[in-house]
Design a protein around this motif. Structure first.
Motif, PDB file in Angstrom:
ATOM      1  N   ASN A   2      81.903  -9.423   5.722  1.00 56.84           N
ATOM      2  CA  ASN A   2      80.634  -9.864   6.186  1.00 56.84           C
ATOM      3  C   ASN A   2      79.448  -9.796   5.160  1.00 56.84           C
ATOM      4  O   ASN A   2      79.447  -8.535   4.444  1.00 56.84           O
ATOM      5  CB  ASN A   2      80.049  -9.061   7.309  1.00 56.84           C
ATOM      6  N   LYS A   3      78.891 -10.628   4.791  1.00 54.16           N
ATOM      7  CA  LYS A   3      77.870 -10.437   3.671  1.00 54.16           C
ATOM      8  C   LYS A   3      76.456 -10.414   4.133  1.00 54.16           C
ATOM      9  O   LYS A   3      75.836 -10.963   5.175  1.00 54.16           O
ATOM     10  CB  LYS A   3      77.781 -11.760   2.833  1.00 54.16           C
ATOM     11  N   GLN A   4      75.804  -9.253   3.733  1.00 54.07           N
ATOM     12  CA  GLN A   4      74.366  -8.967   4.382  1.00 54.07           C
ATOM     13  C   GLN A   4      73.351  -8.897   3.082  1.00 54.07           C
ATOM     14  O   GLN A   4      73.654  -8.509   2.059  1.00 54.07           O
ATOM     15  CB  GLN A   4      74.427  -7.521   5.058  1.00 54.07           C
ATOM     16  N   ILE A   5      72.154  -9.514   3.558  1.00 52.74           N
ATOM     17  CA  ILE A   5      71.148  -9.366   2.390  1.00 52.74           C
ATOM     18  C   ILE A   5      70.232  -7.994   2.833  1.00 52.74           C
ATOM     19  O   ILE A   5      69.648  -8.003   3.871  1.00 52.74           O
ATOM     20  CB  ILE A   5      70.294 -10.598   2.278  1.00 52.74           C
ATOM     21  N   THR A   6      70.020  -6.958   2.090  1.00 48.21           N
ATOM     22  CA  THR A   6      69.456  -5.880   2.136  1.00 48.21           C
ATOM     23  C   THR A   6      68.172  -5.658   1.243  1.00 48.21           C
ATOM     24  O   THR A   6      68.306  -6.363   0.272  1.00 48.21           O
ATOM     25  CB  THR A   6      70.579  -4.764   2.285  1.00 48.21           C
ATOM     26  N   LEU A   7      67.301  -4.945   1.767  1.00 44.76           N
ATOM     27  CA  LEU A   7      66.321  -4.593   0.997  1.00 44.76           C
ATOM     28  C   LEU A   7      66.357  -3.670  -0.075  1.00 44.76           C
ATOM     29  O   LEU A   7      66.704  -2.519   0.282  1.00 44.76           O
ATOM     30  CB  LEU A   7      64.684  -4.213   1.804  1.00 44.76           C
ATOM     31  N   ALA A   8      66.427  -3.671  -1.236  1.00 43.73           N
ATOM     32  CA  ALA A   8      66.699  -2.593  -2.299  1.00 43.73           C
ATOM     33  C   ALA A   8      65.335  -1.821  -2.794  1.00 43.73           C
ATOM     34  O   ALA A   8      65.531  -0.694  -3.135  1.00 43.73           O
ATOM     35  CB  ALA A   8      67.252  -3.462  -3.454  1.00 43.73           C
ATOM     36  N   THR A   9      64.290  -2.739  -2.841  1.00 42.63           N
ATOM     37  CA  THR A   9      63.116  -1.915  -3.319  1.00 42.63           C
ATOM     38  C   THR A   9      62.004  -2.944  -2.843  1.00 42.63           C
ATOM     39  O   THR A   9      62.004  -4.064  -2.418  1.00 42.63           O
ATOM     40  CB  THR A   9      62.976  -2.002  -4.854  1.00 42.63           C
ATOM     41  N   ARG A  10      60.573  -2.565  -2.687  1.00 43.70           N
ATOM     42  CA  ARG A  10      59.589  -3.131  -2.150  1.00 43.70           C
ATOM     43  C   ARG A  10      59.084  -3.940  -3.118  1.00 43.70           C
ATOM     44  O   ARG A  10      58.767  -3.533  -4.234  1.00 43.70           O
ATOM     45  CB  ARG A  10      58.516  -2.046  -1.758  1.00 43.70           C
ATOM     46  N   PRO A  11      58.968  -5.525  -3.092  1.00 40.73           N
ATOM     47  CA  PRO A  11      58.653  -6.232  -4.248  1.00 40.73           C
ATOM     48  C   PRO A  11      57.044  -6.088  -4.567  1.00 40.73           C
ATOM     49  O   PRO A  11      56.185  -5.600  -3.675  1.00 40.73           O
ATOM     50  CB  PRO A  11      58.457  -7.735  -3.500  1.00 40.73           C
ATOM     51  N   VAL A  12      56.952  -6.140  -5.950  1.00 37.11           N
ATOM     52  CA  VAL A  12      55.304  -6.009  -6.435  1.00 37.11           C
ATOM     53  C   VAL A  12      55.136  -7.580  -6.916  1.00 37.11           C
ATOM     54  O   VAL A  12      56.061  -7.907  -7.864  1.00 37.11           O
ATOM     55  CB  VAL A  12      55.395  -5.079  -7.369  1.00 37.11           C
TER      56      VAL A  12
END
Length: 123
Positions: A2-12
């Motif tokens: 299963n491939k998941q897209i997760t948040l690594a850091t808050r975008p600036v």
């Protein structure tokens, strides 16, 4: 897998590929009353920006290492629920991952013709 897209850091500024991580996990097995759905189309919407920030919003924030949330069109690939039998039904679910086990309540069954019209009209 299963491939998941997760948040690594808050975008600036504009979101970059490095703001996200692609994570592979085992494909879950649905339990009684659940279905397993496979994502076919992902929707990337402006409201997701608010979910990636820490600012207060009408929608819950996505935390680091959590799966990104957004609309998807998915196919039922395995069902342990009487309303969603067979692999031909299409439905809308709500997470940015390849496969997910879900309770059928948030799913909306749509026929393939209706789905294709909807995709063509919104792209």
């Amino acid at each position: 897998m299963n491939k998941q897209i997760t948040l690594a850091t808050r975008p600036v500024g504009y979101p970059k590929e490095s703001d996200f991580k692609l994570v592979e996990t085992p494909i879950p097995t649905p339990e009684d009353g659940q279905v397993l759905v496979k994502t076919i189309y992902l929707s990337v919407d402006p409201y997701m920006r608010g979910r990636m920030n820490q600012a207060r919003s009408y929608a819950a924030n996505v935390e680091f290492n959590e799966v990104m949330v957004g609309g998807v069109v998915a196919q039922v690939v395995e069902s342990k629920h009487t309303d969603f039998q067979g692999c031909k039904k299409m439905c809308e679910a709500n997470q940015k991952q390849h496969c997910k086990q879900v309770q059928p309540k948030p799913l909306i069954s749509v026929e393939a013709k209706t789905l294709l019209k909807k995709i063509i009209l919104t792209t």
